[in-house]
Design a protein around this motif. Structure first.
Motif, PDB file in Angstrom:
ATOM      1  N   UNK A   1       0.831  -1.205   0.000  1.00 19.29           N
ATOM      2  CA  UNK A   1       0.000   0.000   0.000  1.00 19.29           C
ATOM      3  C   UNK A   1       0.864   1.252   0.000  1.00 19.29           C
ATOM      4  N   UNK A   2       1.957   1.254   0.748  1.00 16.64           N
ATOM      5  CA  UNK A   2       2.856   2.411   0.743  1.00 16.64           C
ATOM      6  C   UNK A   2       3.439   2.640  -0.655  1.00 16.64           C
ATOM      7  N   UNK A   3       3.808   1.563  -1.328  1.00 17.08           N
ATOM      8  CA  UNK A   3       4.334   1.685  -2.686  1.00 17.08           C
ATOM      9  C   UNK A   3       3.280   2.261  -3.629  1.00 17.08           C
ATOM     10  N   UNK A   4       2.034   1.840  -3.431  1.00 23.16           N
ATOM     11  CA  UNK A   4       0.939   2.337  -4.269  1.00 23.16           C
ATOM     12  C   UNK A   4       0.729   3.830  -4.016  1.00 23.16           C
ATOM     13  N   UNK A   5       0.773   4.235  -2.738  1.00 21.07           N
ATOM     14  CA  UNK A   5       0.671   5.660  -2.398  1.00 21.07           C
ATOM     15  C   UNK A   5       1.708   6.472  -3.164  1.00 21.07           C
ATOM     16  N   UNK A   6       2.950   5.990  -3.116  1.00 19.61           N
ATOM     17  CA  UNK A   6       4.054   6.730  -3.749  1.00 19.61           C
ATOM     18  C   UNK A   6       3.907   6.755  -5.264  1.00 19.61           C
ATOM     19  N   UNK A   7       3.392   5.685  -5.810  1.00 21.09           N
ATOM     20  CA  UNK A   7       3.166   5.630  -7.257  1.00 21.09           C
ATOM     21  C   UNK A   7       2.155   6.699  -7.669  1.00 21.09           C
ATOM     22  N   UNK A   8       1.056   6.800  -6.922  1.00 17.07           N
ATOM     23  CA  UNK A   8       0.017   7.789  -7.223  1.00 17.07           C
ATOM     24  C   UNK A   8       0.562   9.207  -7.069  1.00 17.07           C
ATOM     25  N   UNK A   9       1.241   9.466  -5.963  1.00 21.64           N
ATOM     26  CA  UNK A   9       1.761  10.816  -5.707  1.00 21.64           C
ATOM     27  C   UNK A   9       2.783  11.199  -6.773  1.00 21.64           C
ATOM     28  N   UNK A  10       3.695  10.282  -7.088  1.00 24.26           N
ATOM     29  CA  UNK A  10       4.714  10.561  -8.099  1.00 24.26           C
ATOM     30  C   UNK A  10       4.081  10.872  -9.448  1.00 24.26           C
ATOM     31  N   UNK A  11       3.019  10.142  -9.776  1.00 19.75           N
ATOM     32  CA  UNK A  11       2.380  10.304 -11.083  1.00 19.75           C
ATOM     33  C   UNK A  11       1.694  11.657 -11.222  1.00 19.75           C
ATOM     34  N   UNK A  12       1.072  12.140 -10.153  1.00 17.64           N
ATOM     35  CA  UNK A  12       0.200  13.308 -10.272  1.00 17.64           C
ATOM     36  C   UNK A  12       0.691  14.569  -9.559  1.00 17.64           C
TER      37      UNK A  12
ATOM     38  N   UNK B   1       1.828   9.026   4.909  1.00 14.98           N
ATOM     39  CA  UNK B   1       1.650   9.678   3.614  1.00 14.98           C
ATOM     40  C   UNK B   1       2.461  10.971   3.543  1.00 14.98           C
ATOM     41  N   UNK B   2       2.532  11.697   4.649  1.00 15.01           N
ATOM     42  CA  UNK B   2       3.367  12.902   4.668  1.00 15.01           C
ATOM     43  C   UNK B   2       4.841  12.544   4.531  1.00 15.01           C
ATOM     44  N   UNK B   3       5.263  11.436   5.104  1.00 19.53           N
ATOM     45  CA  UNK B   3       6.640  10.966   4.929  1.00 19.53           C
ATOM     46  C   UNK B   3       6.890  10.587   3.473  1.00 19.53           C
ATOM     47  N   UNK B   4       5.866  10.013   2.828  1.00 18.61           N
ATOM     48  CA  UNK B   4       5.995   9.662   1.410  1.00 18.61           C
ATOM     49  C   UNK B   4       6.253  10.893   0.556  1.00 18.61           C
ATOM     50  N   UNK B   5       5.595  12.010   0.882  1.00 23.25           N
ATOM     51  CA  UNK B   5       5.841  13.252   0.149  1.00 23.25           C
ATOM     52  C   UNK B   5       7.320  13.642   0.246  1.00 23.25           C
TER      53      UNK B   5
END
Length: 299
Positions: A176-187, A247-251
């Motif tokens: 799920x963390x990888x998916x979060x990062x994929x979405x954020x990176x894409x958009x 999610x904030x760490x993912x940013x």
């Protein structure tokens, strides 16, 4: 999602609008997400023809103008590509001092008619990320967390769809963390053609997220997750509360990667252990994302 230039080799590429243009368009897309339902009365065939003709009049190369317009209406093209094309058209109108084109008669909301086949969730994600970027720069906790909640909700929906037949993957925290990062990176920063502006904005947001603003927000949500986990029996609320800080760490991770900065351990969030350490404004902000102070008071 890679954004390719919409220019051909035989035509000089127009310089696209900066952040203000993008923000205006994204804001309008959010406001007009239901446009497909009432488009018949809003945008007649005659109106569409007029728009097409007026847009073509901006270009000396009419074939290139037709090429752009076809690409903007093609449902196979991504939202990012269509937005790049629209911004190229809008920039040319500005350069030719046709203020009515972009201020009055041809508002972003009307042009967004041509984006109506793009999935609504993409519009919501891009709009939420746009607000997150702006609110990080202005250190607006309210707007930041409200839009982070929207982002979490939209990613949740896509994650469920992606794993509707795979319960093991659905419950996999790392996946799920990888998916979060994929979405954020894409958009998060889809406008590759605005590299200089993009990098400046990335630096600004990273500075805020790694600085006092980000540490305070992550501390608030770490405290919130702990309290909700101990005091609430609603699995959905518990799950949501635990998603904010990661999610904030993912940013931070994504921004450091995009800026090609060396890897580093993310600084710990500000330590918050009692409700009294939160300001009234922060408590009000938490209430807006369905975290009430009564939950945070319990042990």
């Amino acid at each position: 999602m890679n954004v390719n230039s919409c220019s051909t080799s035989s035509v000089p590429q127009q310089r696209l609008l900066g952040d203000n243009g993008k923000n205006s368009l994204l804001s309008s897309l959010k406001k007009t997400s239901n446009i497909a339902g009432n488009i018949a009365g809003f945008f007649s065939k005659n109106r569409e023809k007029k728009v097409w003709n007026d847009i073509k009049s901006l270009f000396e190369d009419k074939e290139y103008a037709s090429f752009l317009l076809k690409r903007m209406k093609d449902p196979k093209n991504s939202l990012n590509k269509k937005m790049d094309i629209f911004l190229e058209i809008k920039t040319l109108a500005i350069k030719k001092h046709q203020k009515n084109f972009y201020k009055n008669e041809y508002k972003d909301g009307e042009i967004s008619f041509y984006f109506n086949e793009i999935p609504i969730y993409e519009k919501k994600i891009i709009s939420a990320l746009n607000e997150i970027k702006k609110s990080a720069k202005t250190e607006n906790k309210d707007t930041f967390l409200i839009n982070l909640k929207i982002l979490i909700d939209e990613i949740d929906k896509e994650w469920l769809i992606k794993n509707k037949n795979n319960e093991e993957e659905l419950l996999d925290h790392e996946a799920r963390r990888e998916f979060n990062r994929e979405i954020i990176t894409r958009y998060l920063f889809p406008f590759a053609s605005e590299k200089v502006i993009e990098e400046q904005e990335q630096e600004q947001i990273l500075d805020k997220m790694e600085g006092a603003f980000g540490k305070r927000l992550r501390g608030m949500m770490e405290f919130t997750a702990y309290k909700v986990g101990n005091n609430v029996e609603d699995p959905a609320l518990i799950s949501a509360a635990y998603k904010y800080q990661p999610l904030m760490e993912d940013f931070i991770i994504i921004l450091r990667q995009q800026l090609k900065k060396e890897e580093k351990i993310i600084d710990k969030p500000e330590y918050i252990s009692t409700l009294e350490q939160l300001t009234k404004s922060e408590i009000d902000t938490l209430r807006k994302i369905n975290i009430h102070s009564s939950v945070l008071e319990l042990d």
